[in-house]
Design a protein around this motif. Structure first.
Motif, PDB file in Angstrom:
ATOM      1  N   TYR A 172       0.770  -1.251  -0.002  1.00 17.30           N
ATOM      2  CA  TYR A 172       0.110  -0.030   0.121  1.00 17.30           C
ATOM      3  C   TYR A 172       0.847   1.204   0.062  1.00 17.30           C
ATOM      4  CZ  TYR A 172      -3.831  -3.171   1.298  1.00 17.30           C
ATOM      5  OH  TYR A 172      -4.763  -4.058   1.390  1.00 17.30           O
ATOM      6  N   ALA A 173       0.264   2.306  -0.725  1.00 15.07           N
ATOM      7  CA  ALA A 173       0.939   3.513  -0.344  1.00 15.07           C
ATOM      8  C   ALA A 173       0.821   4.239   0.836  1.00 15.07           C
ATOM      9  CB  ALA A 173       0.234   4.603  -1.401  1.00 15.07           C
ATOM     10  N   ASP A 174       1.670   4.922   1.539  1.00 16.83           N
ATOM     11  CA  ASP A 174       1.756   5.426   2.741  1.00 16.83           C
ATOM     12  C   ASP A 174       0.339   6.179   3.100  1.00 16.83           C
ATOM     13  OD1 ASP A 174       5.245   5.949   3.239  1.00 16.83           O
ATOM     14  OD2 ASP A 174       4.149   4.019   3.385  1.00 16.83           O
ATOM     15  N   SER A 175       0.022   6.732   2.099  1.00 19.67           N
ATOM     16  CA  SER A 175      -1.280   7.492   2.317  1.00 19.67           C
ATOM     17  C   SER A 175      -2.291   6.933   2.461  1.00 19.67           C
ATOM     18  CB  SER A 175      -1.380   8.631   1.052  1.00 19.67           C
ATOM     19  OG  SER A 175      -1.599   7.831  -0.236  1.00 19.67           O
ATOM     20  N   VAL A 176      -2.528   5.613   2.242  1.00 24.60           N
ATOM     21  CA  VAL A 176      -3.920   4.875   2.233  1.00 24.60           C
ATOM     22  C   VAL A 176      -3.722   3.837   3.106  1.00 24.60           C
ATOM     23  CG1 VAL A 176      -4.388   5.514   0.021  1.00 24.60           C
ATOM     24  CG2 VAL A 176      -3.449   3.395   0.490  1.00 24.60           C
ATOM     25  N   LYS A 177      -2.571   3.596   3.752  1.00 24.47           N
ATOM     26  CA  LYS A 177      -2.253   2.409   4.546  1.00 24.47           C
ATOM     27  C   LYS A 177      -3.224   2.650   6.128  1.00 24.47           C
ATOM     28  CE  LYS A 177       2.489   1.108   3.978  1.00 24.47           C
ATOM     29  NZ  LYS A 177       3.779   1.140   4.367  1.00 24.47           N
ATOM     30  N   GLY A 178      -3.907   1.538   6.254  1.00 26.13           N
ATOM     31  CA  GLY A 178      -4.976   1.483   7.431  1.00 26.13           C
ATOM     32  C   GLY A 178      -6.361   1.734   7.180  1.00 26.13           C
ATOM     33  N   ARG A 179      -6.440   2.600   5.788  1.00 30.97           N
ATOM     34  CA  ARG A 179      -7.660   3.127   5.240  1.00 30.97           C
ATOM     35  C   ARG A 179      -8.357   2.117   4.329  1.00 30.97           C
ATOM     36  NH1 ARG A 179      -8.375   7.744   3.448  1.00 30.97           N
ATOM     37  NH2 ARG A 179      -6.112   8.055   2.582  1.00 30.97           N
ATOM     38  N   PHE A 180      -7.330   1.655   3.215  1.00 33.52           N
ATOM     39  CA  PHE A 180      -7.546   1.020   2.156  1.00 33.52           C
ATOM     40  C   PHE A 180      -7.524  -0.404   2.162  1.00 33.52           C
ATOM     41  CE2 PHE A 180      -7.684   4.569  -1.200  1.00 33.52           C
ATOM     42  CZ  PHE A 180      -8.379   5.576  -0.398  1.00 33.52           C
ATOM     43  N   THR A 181      -7.985  -1.423   1.669  1.00 36.97           N
ATOM     44  CA  THR A 181      -7.637  -2.695   1.395  1.00 36.97           C
ATOM     45  C   THR A 181      -8.048  -3.381   0.135  1.00 36.97           C
ATOM     46  OG1 THR A 181      -8.567  -3.073   3.955  1.00 36.97           O
ATOM     47  CG2 THR A 181      -8.357  -5.070   2.610  1.00 36.97           C
ATOM     48  N   ILE A 182      -7.011  -3.734  -0.371  1.00 34.36           N
ATOM     49  CA  ILE A 182      -7.089  -4.520  -1.827  1.00 34.36           C
ATOM     50  C   ILE A 182      -7.312  -6.134  -1.610  1.00 34.36           C
ATOM     51  CG2 ILE A 182      -4.692  -4.816  -2.038  1.00 34.36           C
ATOM     52  CD1 ILE A 182      -4.943  -4.091  -4.876  1.00 34.36           C
ATOM     53  N   SER A 183      -8.021  -6.623  -2.553  1.00 35.96           N
ATOM     54  CA  SER A 183      -8.273  -8.120  -2.512  1.00 35.96           C
ATOM     55  C   SER A 183      -8.742  -8.506  -3.884  1.00 35.96           C
ATOM     56  CB  SER A 183      -9.614  -8.298  -1.243  1.00 35.96           C
ATOM     57  OG  SER A 183     -10.536  -7.826  -1.624  1.00 35.96           O
ATOM     58  N   ARG A 184      -8.586  -9.900  -3.931  1.00 34.17           N
ATOM     59  CA  ARG A 184      -9.093 -10.346  -5.427  1.00 34.17           C
ATOM     60  C   ARG A 184      -9.672 -11.740  -5.129  1.00 34.17           C
ATOM     61  NH1 ARG A 184      -3.601 -11.151  -8.516  1.00 34.17           N
ATOM     62  NH2 ARG A 184      -4.647 -12.892  -9.913  1.00 34.17           N
ATOM     63  N   VAL A 185     -10.732 -11.805  -6.225  1.00 36.10           N
ATOM     64  CA  VAL A 185     -11.551 -13.066  -6.066  1.00 36.10           C
ATOM     65  C   VAL A 185     -11.426 -13.885  -7.496  1.00 36.10           C
ATOM     66  CG1 VAL A 185     -13.691 -14.176  -5.540  1.00 36.10           C
ATOM     67  CG2 VAL A 185     -12.749 -12.431  -4.048  1.00 36.10           C
ATOM     68  N   SER A 186     -11.011 -15.092  -7.494  1.00 36.95           N
ATOM     69  CA  SER A 186     -10.895 -15.696  -8.704  1.00 36.95           C
ATOM     70  C   SER A 186     -12.552 -16.362  -9.019  1.00 36.95           C
ATOM     71  CB  SER A 186     -10.005 -16.841  -8.671  1.00 36.95           C
ATOM     72  OG  SER A 186      -8.512 -16.496  -8.685  1.00 36.95           O
ATOM     73  N   GLN A 187     -13.072 -16.141 -10.119  1.00 33.64           N
ATOM     74  CA  GLN A 187     -14.121 -16.647 -10.440  1.00 33.64           C
ATOM     75  C   GLN A 187     -14.129 -18.094 -11.185  1.00 33.64           C
ATOM     76  OE1 GLN A 187     -16.578 -14.789  -9.124  1.00 33.64           O
ATOM     77  NE2 GLN A 187     -15.511 -13.156  -8.687  1.00 33.64           N
ATOM     78  N   GLU A 188     -15.280 -19.006 -11.038  1.00 28.39           N
ATOM     79  CA  GLU A 188     -15.245 -20.138 -11.985  1.00 28.39           C
ATOM     80  C   GLU A 188     -15.137 -20.028 -13.201  1.00 28.39           C
ATOM     81  OE1 GLU A 188     -17.631 -22.741  -8.563  1.00 28.39           O
ATOM     82  OE2 GLU A 188     -18.522 -22.424 -10.576  1.00 28.39           O
ATOM     83  N   ASN A 189     -15.525 -19.064 -13.967  1.00 22.95           N
ATOM     84  CA  ASN A 189     -15.364 -18.855 -15.364  1.00 22.95           C
ATOM     85  C   ASN A 189     -14.147 -18.255 -15.838  1.00 22.95           C
ATOM     86  OD1 ASN A 189     -15.562 -16.348 -14.310  1.00 22.95           O
ATOM     87  ND2 ASN A 189     -17.368 -15.472 -15.170  1.00 22.95           N
ATOM     88  N   GLY A 190     -13.065 -18.066 -14.697  1.00 22.80           N
ATOM     89  CA  GLY A 190     -11.747 -17.642 -15.203  1.00 22.80           C
ATOM     90  C   GLY A 190     -11.634 -16.314 -15.117  1.00 22.80           C
ATOM     91  N   LYS A 191     -12.606 -15.451 -15.057  1.00 21.55           N
ATOM     92  CA  LYS A 191     -12.306 -14.133 -14.791  1.00 21.55           C
ATOM     93  C   LYS A 191     -11.909 -13.874 -13.049  1.00 21.55           C
ATOM     94  CE  LYS A 191     -15.805 -12.817 -17.769  1.00 21.55           C
ATOM     95  NZ  LYS A 191     -16.959 -11.998 -18.216  1.00 21.55           N
TER      96      LYS A 191
END
Length: 128
Positions: free
Chosen positions: A60-79
């Motif tokens: 994370y960039a220092d300016s957003v640490k503790g406020r922003f959260t990134i995540s990713r989910v793989s779908q069954e259709n490959g997306k």
């Protein structure tokens, strides 16, 4: 054809929350890392958050640490769906937010030159 499509932007008051989404298709997205960038008028595009191919590592960039959260989910259709949960928003967070994907990086993962593919962006406006 590689495609990254963002959604979820909007207008919110300071202190509020938004969740951005990005649907990635047309590539073997299990082998790419992904990130969120933002660009305000008159400013350079800056890296906000990065997530590794398997999702086990984030930066994370220092300016957003503790406020922003990134995540990713793989779908069954490959997306893959990439998220950016943004809490405690500030007026200085206002910008166009872009989803990005990359395959090889020599620099830092918040460096725009580490990313090959880009979405068209979604606007976030935070009022005081």
């Amino acid at each position: 054809q590689v495609q990254l499509v963002e959604s979820g932007g909007g207008s919110v008051q300071a202190g509020g929350s938004l969740r951005l989404s990005c649907v990635a298709s047309g590539y073997s997205y299990s082998t790419v890392y992904m990130g969120w960038f933002r660009q305000a008028p008159g400013k350079e595009r800056e890296g906000v958050a990065h997530i590794s191919t398997a999702g086990g590592s984030t930066v994370y960039a220092d300016s957003v640490k503790g406020r922003f959260t990134i995540s990713r989910v793989s779908q069954e259709n490959g997306k893959i769906t990439l998220y950016l949960q943004m809490n405690s928003l500030k007026p200085e967070d206002s910008a166009m937010y872009y989803c990005a994907a990359g395959t090889y990086c020599r620099g830092g993962y918040l460096d725009r030159y580490c990313y090959n593919y880009w979405g068209k962006g979604t606007q976030v406006t935070v009022s005081s």
